[in-house]
Design a protein around this motif. Structure first.
Motif, PDB file in Angstrom:
ATOM      1  N   ILE A 226       0.836  -1.202   0.000  1.00  0.00           N
ATOM      2  CA  ILE A 226       0.000   0.000   0.000  1.00  0.00           C
ATOM      3  C   ILE A 226       0.870   1.251   0.000  1.00  0.00           C
ATOM      4  CG2 ILE A 226      -1.684   1.327   1.350  1.00  0.00           C
ATOM      5  CD1 ILE A 226      -2.862  -1.395   2.229  1.00  0.00           C
ATOM      6  N   LEU A 227       1.978   1.233   0.741  1.00  0.00           N
ATOM      7  CA  LEU A 227       2.897   2.374   0.745  1.00  0.00           C
ATOM      8  C   LEU A 227       3.495   2.602  -0.641  1.00  0.00           C
ATOM      9  CD1 LEU A 227       4.773   1.863   4.139  1.00  0.00           C
ATOM     10  CD2 LEU A 227       3.329   3.808   3.518  1.00  0.00           C
ATOM     11  N   LEU A 231       3.087   5.956  -2.840  1.00  0.00           N
ATOM     12  CA  LEU A 231       4.223   6.709  -3.381  1.00  0.00           C
ATOM     13  C   LEU A 231       4.047   6.948  -4.878  1.00  0.00           C
ATOM     14  CD1 LEU A 231       7.009   7.986  -3.086  1.00  0.00           C
ATOM     15  CD2 LEU A 231       8.015   5.712  -3.384  1.00  0.00           C
ATOM     16  N   ALA A 232       3.602   5.921  -5.598  1.00  0.00           N
ATOM     17  CA  ALA A 232       3.382   6.075  -7.032  1.00  0.00           C
ATOM     18  C   ALA A 232       2.286   7.109  -7.311  1.00  0.00           C
ATOM     19  CB  ALA A 232       2.993   4.723  -7.646  1.00  0.00           C
ATOM     20  N   LYS A 233       1.231   7.092  -6.512  1.00  0.00           N
ATOM     21  CA  LYS A 233       0.155   8.078  -6.681  1.00  0.00           C
ATOM     22  C   LYS A 233       0.665   9.479  -6.361  1.00  0.00           C
ATOM     23  CE  LYS A 233      -4.597   9.122  -5.221  1.00  0.00           C
ATOM     24  NZ  LYS A 233      -5.772   8.663  -4.460  1.00  0.00           N
ATOM     25  N   GLU A 237       0.584  12.699  -8.891  1.00  0.00           N
ATOM     26  CA  GLU A 237      -0.140  13.915  -8.513  1.00  0.00           C
ATOM     27  C   GLU A 237       0.776  15.069  -8.127  1.00  0.00           C
ATOM     28  OE1 GLU A 237      -2.970  12.933  -5.493  1.00  0.00           O
ATOM     29  OE2 GLU A 237      -4.154  11.626  -6.824  1.00  0.00           O
ATOM     30  N   GLY A 238       2.077  14.814  -8.106  1.00  0.00           N
ATOM     31  CA  GLY A 238       3.018  15.881  -7.768  1.00  0.00           C
ATOM     32  C   GLY A 238       3.015  16.249  -6.300  1.00  0.00           C
ATOM     33  N   VAL A 239       2.627  15.288  -5.448  1.00  0.00           N
ATOM     34  CA  VAL A 239       2.617  15.528  -4.010  1.00  0.00           C
ATOM     35  C   VAL A 239       3.994  15.246  -3.444  1.00  0.00           C
ATOM     36  CG1 VAL A 239       1.630  14.815  -1.793  1.00  0.00           C
ATOM     37  CG2 VAL A 239       0.184  14.918  -3.841  1.00  0.00           C
TER      38      VAL A 239
END
Length: 240
Positions: A226-227, A231-233, A237-239
């Motif tokens: 899940i981590l 991280l990929a998300k 999204e540029g977070v």
């Protein structure tokens, strides 16, 4: 909207009941003002029972309706409308058009989002209405009094409840091995044979928190997966 079937529900309840507290905390900016909490709050563990979660949904809807009446009927000052309106909007973001369906709490993300909504926002509602009482020298209606007395008659979720659901979600993955990509990006629990959507959304920070709570509970394989998806998300999204 799909809901977790009976076997999955039982597993989810079992998973949440087995979840334990503690570990690293991920911080993020909230749209609500931070408020110090009483450490004795949040011990009711309603997250261990689907029936309790359904009852909590109905209870929260009742209090949100009270807040809507205060807002719409202009029973509170303009100074209070911002925070009260934000809390109402937060609730509506979580439940979507499913206000008549307490069964939405069968979906772990819906349960997580609703408990988090209250844990983050209810103290702000209390502070806001207490200021109303001060401004009006105690001359407020029964509805304001009812809202302010919620903690005296009901369990108000706090961070331990949110953490319990987070760890329960990771345990659910450990058992069902649902697709973590669609889970993190779409809020979907997809086991291959079953597909269950959520009414809300899962932010990058919440996905990180769920993964961290799982790894801290030593559910390492599922927590790390899940981590990694979180991280990929975040990268997409540029977070940072």
């Amino acid at each position: 909207m799909g809901v977790v079937q009976s076997g999955a529900v039982l597993c989810f309840v079992f998973a949440l009941a087995c979840a334990f507290e503690g570990g690293v905390e991920i911080k993020k900016k909230e749209k609500y003002i931070k408020h110090e909490r009483d450490p004795n709050h949040g011990k009711g563990e309603i997250y261990t029972s689907i029936k309790d979660l359904e009852n909590f949904f109905k209870e929260e809807l009742e209090f949100v309706d009270d807040l809507r009446s205060l807002y719409d009927k202009k029973l509170i000052t303009m100074e209070s409308k911002g925070n009260i309106g934000a809390y109402i909007q937060s609730f509506e973001d979580v439940v979507g058009d499913q206000e008549e369906e307490s069964s939405i709490m069968h979906h772990p993300i819906n349960a997580y989002n609703l408990l988090r909504h209250v844990a983050v926002g209810w103290s702000v509602v209390e502070d806001t209405l207490e200021q109303e009482v001060t401004r009006k020298n105690g001359n407020v209606g029964k509805r304001v009094t009812k809202v302010l007395e919620r903690r005296e008659t009901h369990h108000v979720p706090d961070q331990p409840d949110v953490d319990g659901v987070a760890k329960g979600i990771v345990r659910l993955h450990d058992y069902y091995k649902f697709n973590t990509t669609t889970f993190v990006n779409e809020g979907v629990i997809d086991t291959g044979s079953d597909f269950h959507e959520t009414t809300g959304d899962l932010s990058v920070w919440d996905a990180f928190k769920i993964g961290v709570k799982g790894t801290n509970a030593m559910i390492l394989g599922s927590g790390i997966q899940i981590l990694e998806e979180a991280l990929a998300k975040a990268q997409v999204e540029g977070v940072t």
